[in-house]
Design an enzyme around this catalytic site. Structure first.
Site, PDB file in Angstrom:
ATOM      1  N   LYS A 154      66.994 -17.232  -2.338  1.00 51.69           N
ATOM      2  CA  LYS A 154      65.530 -17.740  -2.946  1.00 51.69           C
ATOM      3  C   LYS A 154      66.047 -18.445  -4.354  1.00 51.69           C
ATOM      4  CE  LYS A 154      62.581 -15.985  -5.986  1.00 51.69           C
ATOM      5  NZ  LYS A 154      62.211 -17.438  -6.480  1.00 51.69           N
ATOM      6  N   CYS A 263      73.578 -18.504 -19.737  1.00 55.11           N
ATOM      7  CA  CYS A 263      73.508 -17.249 -20.125  1.00 55.11           C
ATOM      8  C   CYS A 263      74.868 -16.891 -21.030  1.00 55.11           C
ATOM      9  CB  CYS A 263      73.653 -16.513 -18.929  1.00 55.11           C
ATOM     10  SG  CYS A 263      74.980 -16.940 -17.870  1.00 55.11           S
TER      11      CYS A 263
END
Ligand code: NAD
Length: 451
Positions: A154, A263
């Site tokens: 996804k 990140c």
């Protein structure tokens, strides 16, 4: 809502509309993946390897097309977008060596022979964030497929286009139907279904720490395997004995790459007090000189943020911060924020503690090595970090002392597909990439045969 309108973040203009997968469609896709699993795990190792190499070749043939999609969908620079598509190819090639090397062990025991096997899990759900849509998808699906699993993937609502294309390219490369299925959709529908559907045996999640905690709690219900790659607030520690010019010249790229939506961004710079003023005076021209341009311009080094919401969230951190200097950004309707340097003198400040996920870096002085390590570790996160020093003994000592998964000395690199990647503390659970990644998509089975 059954569709998502994809916007170009550089202009806020519509790119295309993408249909969102419904819950019933997600269930059907998971069942198809489950049905495809027995045949896929039975594919001979050499043949599975060949299929992955072929997939890599097909991706390589489409680097420009994939990169162009990412420039438009995510506002990534051309340089980054080409690297990202190339990273998918490289991961597929790297892990194509795994099917023929999924070694077990023969362990000496009394009374018989003992063997271990790495058995694939079945269907693996990969949930991807919007900041690096292609690489993060590949870090999940390449080792998972190599280990003999089927993957349902996804992409983030905001950035589905390259993932959809990669799903088509997998079929073109000859991967059987159901082996890699891309399901654009909402986290609360498709993502959550990966967590709750009993046929999904592992969830490989990259995204915010907040959602990661929910996924982990949800997976606990079925003792489902889970890998979490979450947020970060990484430190770039600059000692006075470092090559300050080099450290200041590269520091902007360590935090402003991908407009800070990384990140691993070194969003806290710690500078030894005796070098603090000199470092800041070297950092300023490096930040001002950053080419923040529309990403369709090949010269662009930094593009826009992903959305109006992200832009508002990042700007919110500047309200009460002490801005030292900032670079430039184009005007217009896109989601632009200039690269900004703020000065921090209190580790309790929001901009020092929280993951801004935008082009904002906070700088703070430190007094000695122990102080630097204590400040670097004073965070709930622990993903990456850098140490700049000419004293390699100290470089190694500090790298060992910082509680984070990926440290670099005199460099800002974090992610190499050859080496393990992941976080300490609330930056994650488990490791991706590196030589052992396929094993994380298997159960180790022990078989004893009596003499
Ligand atoms: P997010 O957590 O909002 O979303 C990530 C993905 O999870 C999306 O695909 C989203 O649709 C899905 N999702 C949302 N709610 C869900 C739910 N309840 N159940 C299942 N899936 C759900 O994160 P984001 O805003 O897309 O990405 C930014 C975050 O990702 C930052 O915090 C960043 O640090 C982190 N990140 C971490 C790494 C790493 O490797 N550690 C890499 C990239 C990004």
């Amino acid at each position: 809502m059954t569709t998502h309108l994809v916007l170009n973040p550089a202009t806020a203009q519509p790119v295309t509309e993408v249909r969102l997968t419904t819950l019933d469609e997600a269930d059907a896709a998971i069942e198809r993946a489950h049905d495809a699993f027995p045949a896929w795990r039975a594919v001979a190792p050499g043949e599975r390897a060949m299929l992955l190499r072929h997939f890599a070749t097909v991706v390589d043939d489409h680097i420009e097309e994939l990169a162009e999609l990412e420039v438009r969908n995510a506002g990534h620079t051309w340089g980054n977008a080409r690297w990202e598509a190339g990273n998918v190819r490289d991961c597929l090639n790297y892990y194509s060596a795994a099917p023929e090397r999924m070694f077990g062990r023969q362990i000496p025991v009394a009374g018989g022979v003992d063997l271990t096997f790495h058995e694939p899990l079945g269907v693996v759900g990969v949930i991807v964030p919007w900041n690096f849509p292609m690489p993060i998808a590949g870090w999940g699906f390449a080792p998972a497929l190599a280990a003999g699993n089927c993957v349902v993937l996804k992409p983030a609502e905001l950035t589905p286009l390259t993932a959809i294309r990669l799903g088509e390219l997998a079929l073109e490369a000859g991967l059987p139907e159901g082996v890699l299925t891309v399901l654009p959709g909402k986290g609360s529908v498709v993502g959550e279904r990966f967590v709750t559907h009993p046929l999904v045996r592992k969830v490989c999640f990259t995204g915010s720490t907040e959602v990661g905690k929910k996924i982990m709690a949800g997976c606990a219900d079925q003792v489902k395997r889970v890998t979490l790659e979450l947020g970060g607030k990484s430190a770039n520690v600059v000692f006075a004995d470092a090559d300050l010019k080099a450290a200041a010249a590269t520091a902007p790229y360590a935090v402003f790459d991908n407009a800070g939506q990384d990140c691993c961004a070194r969003s806290r710079i710690l500078v030894e007090r005796t070098a603090y003023d000199e470092f800041l005076s070297l950092l300023e021209p490096a930040v001002i000189g950053l080419r923040v341009l529309d990403p369709t311009d090949e010269a662009s080094e930094m593009g826009p943020l992903i959305s109006a919401q992200q832009r508002a969230s990042v700007l919110g951190y500047l309200d009460d911060a002490k801005v030292a200097f900032a670079g430039s950004a184009p005007g217009g309707d896109g989601f632009w924020v200039p690269p900004t340097v703020v000065l921090s003198d209190d580790p309790a400040e929001r901009v020092w503690r929280e993951e801004v996920f935008g082009p904002v870096v906070a700088v703070m002085p430190f007094d000695d090595e122990a102080d630097a390590v204590a400040l670097a570790n004073d965070t709930e996160y622990g993903l990456s970090g850098s140490i700049y020093t000419r004293d390699l003994g100290r470089g190694l000592r500090v790298a060992r002392a910082v509680e984070a998964g990926n440290l670099s000395v005199n460099s800002h690199s974090s992610v190499r597909y050859w080496t393990p990647f992941g976080g300490y503390k609330q930056s994650g659970l488990g490791r991706e990439l590196g030589p052992d990644a396929p094993n994380a998509f298997t159960e180790e089975k022990n078989v004893f045969i009596a003499h």
